[in-house]
Structure formats: C-alpha cells, structure tokens
Design an enzyme around this catalytic site. Sequence first.
Site, PDB file in Angstrom:
ATOM      1  N   ASP A 201       0.877  -1.244  -0.184  1.00  0.00           N
ATOM      2  CA  ASP A 201      -0.008  -0.207  -0.132  1.00  0.00           C
ATOM      3  C   ASP A 201       0.892   1.294   0.100  1.00  0.00           C
ATOM      4  OD1 ASP A 201      -2.240  -1.589  -0.012  1.00  0.00           O
ATOM      5  OD2 ASP A 201      -2.742  -1.154   2.110  1.00  0.00           O
ATOM      6  N   LEU A 268      21.223  -4.555  12.619  1.00  0.00           N
ATOM      7  CA  LEU A 268      22.515  -5.049  12.308  1.00  0.00           C
ATOM      8  C   LEU A 268      23.619  -4.180  11.080  1.00  0.00           C
ATOM      9  CD1 LEU A 268      20.919  -8.730  11.829  1.00  0.00           C
ATOM     10  CD2 LEU A 268      22.032  -7.762  13.642  1.00  0.00           C
ATOM     11  N   TYR A 472      -6.366  -8.508   7.744  1.00  0.00           N
ATOM     12  CA  TYR A 472      -5.881  -7.143   7.661  1.00  0.00           C
ATOM     13  C   TYR A 472      -7.080  -6.394   8.400  1.00  0.00           C
ATOM     14  CZ  TYR A 472      -3.299  -2.702   6.271  1.00  0.00           C
ATOM     15  OH  TYR A 472      -2.417  -1.537   6.383  1.00  0.00           O
TER      16      TYR A 472
END
Length: 559
Positions: A201, A268, A472
Amino acid sequence: MGQAKWWGWGDEAVAFTHADKPGLAPFLERALGLDVRGATSRPAAFDDLDIPESTLSPALRSELEAATGSAHVSTDALDRVVHARGKSLRDLVRHRRGDVGRLPDVVVRPGDEDELTAVVRAAIDADAVVIPFGGGTNISGSLEAPADEERDIVSVDLGRMDRVLAIDDAARLARVQPGVFGPHLEQQLNARGWTVGHFPDSFSYSTLGGWIATRSSGMQSDKYGDVADLTRAVRVVTPAGVLATRPVPHTSTGPSVREMVLGSEGRLGIISEATVHVHRVPEQRVILGYLFPDWPSALAAMHDIAASEASPSVTRVSDANETQFSFATRKDPSPIDRLKSKALTTYLQRRRNFDLEAMCLSFIGYEGTKDHVSAQRKLVGRIVGRHGGLSIGASPGELYDQKKFDTPYIRDYLLDRGALADVSETAAPWSALPTVYGNVMANARAAFDDLHVHGYIMCHLSHSYHSGACLYFTFGFKPSGVREPLEEYDVIKSAIQQTFVDSGATLSHHHAVGTEHASWLEQDISAPGVAMLRALFDGVDPGANLNPGKIVSSARSRV
C-alpha cells in the site's frame, strides 16, 4: 514526487476528499458519529514548532561532509522534522500537535556503498546513533530515536542510492540499490521488460531497502512472494565491514545470514544493495471483482483457491463491514452506473437471496499469457461458484487497482475531523482464521464499549499462502473527550494485538516490530527467541549505535 508532508501521509499536494463520494458522509455519521462537513483539527503551523538546534559535533560534521560532500549533509529544520519519525498514527498525532520528539541532529545522503560505509564508520567512531531512512512510511515506530538519547543522531537517507545496477536475464535477478522508491524501481525494470511485482500500500513512498528491513508484503505476493521470498542476496554496511551474501537459489551454510538481515530494522547495519527476483512483464493482467454471500463463504473460497491448482496474483476479500465502507467511498455514479447497480442489487436479492448487509466484496487478480489467464479465471470461477459467489466483472477491479495506493490519505482526512484510525494485521493458519477474526471483532467492540466511544472495525484477507492467510484489520473511533485520545487508542490497539497472540496468530504479518509491537514479541517467538535476537544485536552492535531500542532493547539501554 512533491514535498513530503511532515505531519501526514504522502505528498503535500494530495488530499482525500468526500466531496465526490456522496455515500461517505452518511456512512461516517453512522459508523463513527462523525460530522465531516468541516475540519475541526489542523496540524500545527511549521513556523510555530519548537525545534531545538542541532547538537551535531563539529568533528562529526566534518567527517560526514568528507564522506558525502557538504551538499549532502543537512541540519535544516524541516529536513530533521521529516526524518524524525515514520507515519504511525502515534507519529502523526504527535507531529500534528507540534510535539516533534527527539529530532535527528543531521540528515546525511550518501550516494553509493563507499560513501555509506564512510558515514557509518564516522558515526560509530564518534559514538553517534545511526538510523536508516528510506521513504519514511514505517508505522511501527522503527524510525524514532529514543527520547532520552543524548548522543548525536544521524539519519541516513538513502534516496540518492536509487538505481538498478544490473540485471542477469538468465537468472532473472536484478542488483538494486536500497533507496529506490517503488514507482522508480518499476520504471527502470519495465523499460527492460521486467517487474519485481512487489506492490505494498505504501508503494509510492517506500523503498526496496525499507521493504527488506521490515519484511514487507505486497498486494501481488500470492504470485511473486513477499519481499523475503524475492530477496536473493544482500549487502549490508555493518560495524565490522560490508556483509555480503551470494545470490544463489539455495544454500546450506548454517543459519541464514540473509534471513537475519530481513526484518532487522537497521539493528544489524544499513542495507547498501540487494539482489532480487524479477519476472517478465506479463502479457495480460486483470483484476476481477466478485461478491460472496457472507464472510464464512468468502473465507472458505479463499482456502479452496489456495489449495487448488489455481495461481492467482491477488486474492483479497473484505468482510461485510469493509465492503460497506468500500461502497461508501465510490464516486458519484453516472445514470448508467446507477441502472447497472440497481439491476445487480435486484438480481442479488431476488435470484441469489443475498443479504446485502452481509455480502463481501472480493478482488482476484490474474497474470500471464491470455490462455493462462483465461484458464485461471475459469478454474477460480468454478471455486467461487461452489461457495455461492459470483463475478461482477473487471470494472470494480480496475477501480481498486487505480485507488489502492490512496487509502493511507484517508487517515489524515479523519484526523482533520477529530477521529483516529489505524490498522493491525496478522497471519494465522487457515484452520484458525475464523477464530482469530471472531475474537478480534468481539474484543475490539468490547474496547469501544468500555471506553464509551463510537468505533468501527473492518477486515480483509489480503494474502493467501499454502497453510494460511493474512487478515488485515482497520479500525477507527471518535475519542470520548474524557481521556487523552492516544490513551484510548492504546486500549483499542492493545486489545487487538493481544487477541492476535492469544488466538495463535502472529503480532504482525508485514508491518514489522519497531517499538509499537515490541511488548508482544516474547509471546510470539518465546523468551529464548527474544534472548537469541538480543544476543545477535548486541554481538553485532555492542555500542548500541545502530537504531537502538527497536525490536528488543539494546545492551546499553539495560545498563
């Protein structure tokens, strides 16, 4: 792309409106008790913000300018505010109030991996905090510096690193820099006949590096896979140097370092390059609209499609609440459209015995050769029919395809009118989906009732997999006026997230952890899982220089 809003979603020149959607105002009155005729809230004026001066040390500024050139090192106030947070509801509410939080002291824009390496090295040597920034669309709190952070904060904007470097036609792989926005990536690939097929989206304003760092999914992940499936290799600038994995189709070399980078949210290092799968631009692409009599029928159909030989590119279905919202956002129809709609409504009620309040709207997409698309449509059509559904043609699918990236603008529109809206998404096995859905709807409504607020919750199934699917949920409410609105938001959001993990689902399918979801992580991956992540982050970044506090707390914050 124009100037990004510092207080809202997307481009300053774009705004959602109800003026051309006659059904929306009445819907919002019913659903949220909201009068949309005029804005009741506006963002603070930028000139009225209390923006603290940058505390960037002269020595670090000098090192950063040596790395990238002085033109790409910025302490401009607007630049710093734009890079301070992402686009979560909490981010926007605070920004709109004028609470800009702990701003980065500098925004740096490296142009290639060598410059990025020099930037990271300089920041770590100066014991500064480094936060990577792609499009700034994250909604999980992954971009904000800790409020009590006293060290210099360096926002590393990767927007200059935006090129497709090479395409291996035989392997169907592309080497791509991390700062490329979705539309520019597709433009470069399409020019050579390729597509990556990843369309979240946030596509218009998010980047490849951001997708990888948050384990993103897109609307066509049924066919192309999530970004974890698409990403074949990575290069990452870390405190120990450049981590590089090889773009091989499979490897048995211990725990996957590539997987460690996926979803790592800058903990990281900073992604400097990725090798991703690409596919030939399909000969034909079509998204059809379907209607199902109710949610259980729709879920059952999606399950059977996933278990069949069909291979659609999109399988999306809205529950009855979201279907009603979708209909309410339609633009003013022409007389012919009204006749067609009336005829369809009559047919559904009289011939198919549909309850119009319970029916569910679905979009299913197909890609490939004309023969392949035709065969797929027939196969899916038979499954849809067995579950009482019917096709309503390509027009609804075309409309969805056109407006799918506009949805986030609605949140700003609602904030202007005093309502808060947000999303929570999860994934669970097919066998658990009905329970997850029922529990979330019940517990969200209970939260609305406990707070005495006018609220609405709706849901769609957005991605289908072999073993399960993504649900969702979107929810909105009009604050009671009795409490701080974000306190009421936290009650509702927490009820939904807790229901996910209590019901055997995951805390997030594709929006990452950040700080917004971190409190549920141990329930999702177990205490040893959290300890393993903490050991990984502390081992790679013992000085807690890399986006500290995201996903799990860092060693420095625990001292």
